[in-house]
Design a protein around this motif. Sequence first.
Motif, PDB file in Angstrom:
ATOM      1  N   SER A  86       0.831  -1.216   0.000  1.00  0.00           N
ATOM      2  CA  SER A  86       0.000   0.000   0.000  1.00  0.00           C
ATOM      3  C   SER A  86       0.858   1.255   0.000  1.00  0.00           C
ATOM      4  CB  SER A  86      -0.924   0.012   1.219  1.00  0.00           C
ATOM      5  OG  SER A  86      -1.825  -1.055   1.139  1.00  0.00           O
ATOM      6  N   ARG A  87       1.921   1.275   0.808  1.00  0.00           N
ATOM      7  CA  ARG A  87       2.831   2.430   0.842  1.00  0.00           C
ATOM      8  C   ARG A  87       3.508   2.621  -0.511  1.00  0.00           C
ATOM      9  NH1 ARG A  87       6.725   1.240   5.463  1.00  0.00           N
ATOM     10  NH2 ARG A  87       7.885   2.897   4.442  1.00  0.00           N
ATOM     11  N   LEU A  88       3.928   1.517  -1.119  1.00  0.00           N
ATOM     12  CA  LEU A  88       4.575   1.574  -2.429  1.00  0.00           C
ATOM     13  C   LEU A  88       3.619   2.136  -3.472  1.00  0.00           C
ATOM     14  CD1 LEU A  88       6.836   0.895  -4.455  1.00  0.00           C
ATOM     15  CD2 LEU A  88       5.920  -1.434  -4.531  1.00  0.00           C
ATOM     16  N   LYS A  89       2.405   1.643  -3.461  1.00  0.00           N
ATOM     17  CA  LYS A  89       1.405   2.097  -4.438  1.00  0.00           C
ATOM     18  C   LYS A  89       1.139   3.597  -4.267  1.00  0.00           C
ATOM     19  CE  LYS A  89      -2.961   0.768  -6.459  1.00  0.00           C
ATOM     20  NZ  LYS A  89      -3.998  -0.222  -6.527  1.00  0.00           N
ATOM     21  N   ARG A  90       0.993   4.069  -3.012  1.00  0.00           N
ATOM     22  CA  ARG A  90       0.781   5.503  -2.754  1.00  0.00           C
ATOM     23  C   ARG A  90       1.991   6.325  -3.203  1.00  0.00           C
ATOM     24  NH1 ARG A  90      -1.161   3.651   2.114  1.00  0.00           N
ATOM     25  NH2 ARG A  90       0.661   4.437   3.236  1.00  0.00           N
ATOM     26  N   HIS A  91       3.184   5.796  -2.943  1.00  0.00           N
ATOM     27  CA  HIS A  91       4.389   6.529  -3.354  1.00  0.00           C
ATOM     28  C   HIS A  91       4.464   6.656  -4.870  1.00  0.00           C
ATOM     29  CE1 HIS A  91       8.403   8.156  -3.295  1.00  0.00           C
ATOM     30  NE2 HIS A  91       8.799   7.216  -4.122  1.00  0.00           N
ATOM     31  N   LEU A  92       4.160   5.604  -5.584  1.00  0.00           N
ATOM     32  CA  LEU A  92       4.201   5.660  -7.047  1.00  0.00           C
ATOM     33  C   LEU A  92       3.129   6.605  -7.596  1.00  0.00           C
ATOM     34  CD1 LEU A  92       5.043   1.954  -7.937  1.00  0.00           C
ATOM     35  CD2 LEU A  92       6.564   3.944  -7.989  1.00  0.00           C
ATOM     36  N   GLU A  93       1.984   6.661  -6.941  1.00  0.00           N
ATOM     37  CA  GLU A  93       0.954   7.637  -7.339  1.00  0.00           C
ATOM     38  C   GLU A  93       1.473   9.057  -7.129  1.00  0.00           C
ATOM     39  OE1 GLU A  93      -2.356   6.364  -4.940  1.00  0.00           O
ATOM     40  OE2 GLU A  93      -2.820   4.689  -6.299  1.00  0.00           O
ATOM     41  N   TYR A  94       2.171   9.291  -6.020  1.00  0.00           N
ATOM     42  CA  TYR A  94       2.774  10.594  -5.737  1.00  0.00           C
ATOM     43  C   TYR A  94       3.811  10.952  -6.807  1.00  0.00           C
ATOM     44  CZ  TYR A  94       6.235  13.770  -3.733  1.00  0.00           C
ATOM     45  OH  TYR A  94       7.142  14.782  -3.557  1.00  0.00           O
ATOM     46  N   VAL A  95       4.684  10.003  -7.128  1.00  0.00           N
ATOM     47  CA  VAL A  95       5.722  10.249  -8.141  1.00  0.00           C
ATOM     48  C   VAL A  95       5.078  10.591  -9.472  1.00  0.00           C
ATOM     49  CG1 VAL A  95       7.543   9.144  -9.507  1.00  0.00           C
ATOM     50  CG2 VAL A  95       7.518   8.873  -7.017  1.00  0.00           C
ATOM     51  N   LYS A  96       4.051   9.838  -9.856  1.00  0.00           N
ATOM     52  CA  LYS A  96       3.377  10.092 -11.130  1.00  0.00           C
ATOM     53  C   LYS A  96       2.769  11.498 -11.148  1.00  0.00           C
ATOM     54  CE  LYS A  96       0.362   7.978 -14.490  1.00  0.00           C
ATOM     55  NZ  LYS A  96      -0.361   6.778 -14.878  1.00  0.00           N
ATOM     56  N   LEU A  97       2.214  11.921 -10.018  1.00  0.00           N
ATOM     57  CA  LEU A  97       1.639  13.249  -9.902  1.00  0.00           C
ATOM     58  C   LEU A  97       2.710  14.344  -9.988  1.00  0.00           C
ATOM     59  CD1 LEU A  97      -1.047  14.784  -9.222  1.00  0.00           C
ATOM     60  CD2 LEU A  97      -0.302  14.684  -6.835  1.00  0.00           C
ATOM     61  N   MET A  98       3.875  14.093  -9.371  1.00  0.00           N
ATOM     62  CA  MET A  98       4.941  15.089  -9.316  1.00  0.00           C
ATOM     63  C   MET A  98       5.800  15.138 -10.578  1.00  0.00           C
ATOM     64  SD  MET A  98       4.473  16.624  -6.538  1.00  0.00           S
ATOM     65  CE  MET A  98       5.941  17.637  -6.583  1.00  0.00           C
ATOM     66  N   MET A  99       5.825  14.056 -11.321  1.00  0.00           N
ATOM     67  CA  MET A  99       6.765  13.949 -12.434  1.00  0.00           C
ATOM     68  C   MET A  99       6.689  15.100 -13.435  1.00  0.00           C
ATOM     69  SD  MET A  99       7.888  10.658 -14.620  1.00  0.00           S
ATOM     70  CE  MET A  99       8.455   9.747 -13.220  1.00  0.00           C
ATOM     71  N   PRO A 100       5.510  15.597 -13.798  1.00  0.00           N
ATOM     72  CA  PRO A 100       5.513  16.735 -14.745  1.00  0.00           C
ATOM     73  C   PRO A 100       6.307  17.938 -14.222  1.00  0.00           C
ATOM     74  CG  PRO A 100       3.313  15.798 -14.557  1.00  0.00           C
ATOM     75  CD  PRO A 100       4.153  15.124 -13.495  1.00  0.00           C
ATOM     76  N   SER A 101       6.245  18.202 -12.909  1.00  0.00           N
ATOM     77  CA  SER A 101       6.986  19.346 -12.360  1.00  0.00           C
ATOM     78  C   SER A 101       8.478  19.051 -12.216  1.00  0.00           C
ATOM     79  CB  SER A 101       6.395  19.753 -11.009  1.00  0.00           C
ATOM     80  OG  SER A 101       6.624  18.753 -10.035  1.00  0.00           O
ATOM     81  N   TRP A 102       8.847  17.784 -12.244  1.00  0.00           N
ATOM     82  CA  TRP A 102      10.256  17.409 -12.129  1.00  0.00           C
ATOM     83  C   TRP A 102      10.987  17.457 -13.470  1.00  0.00           C
ATOM     84  CZ3 TRP A 102       9.750  12.343  -8.746  1.00  0.00           C
ATOM     85  CH2 TRP A 102       9.374  12.707  -7.441  1.00  0.00           C
ATOM     86  N   MET A 103      10.243  17.411 -14.550  1.00  0.00           N
ATOM     87  CA  MET A 103      10.876  17.367 -15.865  1.00  0.00           C
ATOM     88  C   MET A 103      11.426  18.734 -16.260  1.00  0.00           C
ATOM     89  SD  MET A 103       8.397  14.773 -17.926  1.00  0.00           S
ATOM     90  CE  MET A 103       9.433  14.884 -19.377  1.00  0.00           C
ATOM     91  N   THR A 104      12.480  18.714 -17.057  1.00  0.00           N
ATOM     92  CA  THR A 104      13.117  19.960 -17.495  1.00  0.00           C
ATOM     93  C   THR A 104      12.476  20.455 -18.798  1.00  0.00           C
ATOM     94  OG1 THR A 104      14.791  18.849 -18.844  1.00  0.00           O
ATOM     95  CG2 THR A 104      15.315  19.171 -16.503  1.00  0.00           C
ATOM     96  N   PRO A 105      12.583  21.733 -19.070  1.00  0.00           N
ATOM     97  CA  PRO A 105      12.105  22.258 -20.363  1.00  0.00           C
ATOM     98  C   PRO A 105      12.799  21.555 -21.539  1.00  0.00           C
ATOM     99  CG  PRO A 105      12.531  24.065 -18.847  1.00  0.00           C
ATOM    100  CD  PRO A 105      13.048  22.816 -18.188  1.00  0.00           C
ATOM    101  N   ASP A 106      14.084  21.219 -21.362  1.00  0.00           N
ATOM    102  CA  ASP A 106      14.822  20.529 -22.420  1.00  0.00           C
ATOM    103  C   ASP A 106      14.199  19.157 -22.711  1.00  0.00           C
ATOM    104  OD1 ASP A 106      17.070  20.394 -24.264  1.00  0.00           O
ATOM    105  OD2 ASP A 106      17.896  18.860 -22.909  1.00  0.00           O
ATOM    106  N   GLN A 107      13.808  18.434 -21.664  1.00  0.00           N
ATOM    107  CA  GLN A 107      13.167  17.134 -21.860  1.00  0.00           C
ATOM    108  C   GLN A 107      11.849  17.307 -22.607  1.00  0.00           C
ATOM    109  OE1 GLN A 107      13.245  16.098 -17.663  1.00  0.00           O
ATOM    110  NE2 GLN A 107      14.533  14.313 -18.099  1.00  0.00           N
ATOM    111  N   ARG A 108      11.068  18.295 -22.207  1.00  0.00           N
ATOM    112  CA  ARG A 108       9.787  18.546 -22.876  1.00  0.00           C
ATOM    113  C   ARG A 108      10.029  18.935 -24.341  1.00  0.00           C
ATOM    114  NH1 ARG A 108       9.061  21.575 -18.450  1.00  0.00           N
ATOM    115  NH2 ARG A 108       8.140  20.477 -16.719  1.00  0.00           N
ATOM    116  N   GLY A 109      11.080  19.736 -24.567  1.00  0.00           N
ATOM    117  CA  GLY A 109      11.418  20.154 -25.927  1.00  0.00           C
ATOM    118  C   GLY A 109      11.807  18.988 -26.825  1.00  0.00           C
ATOM    119  N   LYS A 110      12.304  17.923 -26.212  1.00  0.00           N
ATOM    120  CA  LYS A 110      12.669  16.731 -26.982  1.00  0.00           C
ATOM    121  C   LYS A 110      11.492  15.773 -27.133  1.00  0.00           C
ATOM    122  CE  LYS A 110      17.554  16.825 -25.757  1.00  0.00           C
ATOM    123  NZ  LYS A 110      18.613  16.249 -24.922  1.00  0.00           N
TER     124      LYS A 110
END
Length: 189
Positions: A86-110
């Motif tokens: 359950s903790r793992l599943k919640r953590h992965l949901e958190y990561v998925k939610l945060m990932m757009p803000s973690w990505m760089t403009p360069d990554q998005r540009g590619k």
Amino acid sequence: QQNELNSFLWTIKRDPPSYFFGTIHVPYTRVWDSIPENSKKAFQQSHIVYFELDLTDPYTISALTSCQLLPQGENLQDVLPRDIYSRLKRHLEYVKLMMPSWMTPDQRGKGLYADYLFNAIAGNWERKRPVWVMLMVNSLTEVDIKSRGVPVLDLYLAQEAERLRKQTGAVEKVEEQCHPLNGLNFSQV
């Protein structure tokens, strides 16, 4: 001074000399400037380069992916204690939610999208063995996500060796890496 740094390069005295270079599995850009010139020169002058695994071989990548999976019909939920799952599943949901803000403009540009990147890293996580899930979770940090798309040092050197038309090979097979990790029991993981 760069020429005074520990190079992680060992020379095997023979004619011509052979070299043994210790690498680390991190994006090469994190360490490249710290690799002394003697190591870079040994690589440039070499004609044959052997790596731990051949990360440019599709079979190697496929075999690495397959070895991470639980036996057919088993899921992570079946082997992990309920609270950890359950903790793992919640953590992965958190990561998925945060990932757009973690990505760089360069990554998005590619053309990298957060959902694609998350699935590339964590896709099929419920079918993976606990040790591989642990390694996956350790790589799901903001710093690691920002460096996705940059090859790890081993892969970068392998790509450079191919570009420079050097003969390449591997000293290990996927099974030699997979079996020891898959042999760890749950308490060890």
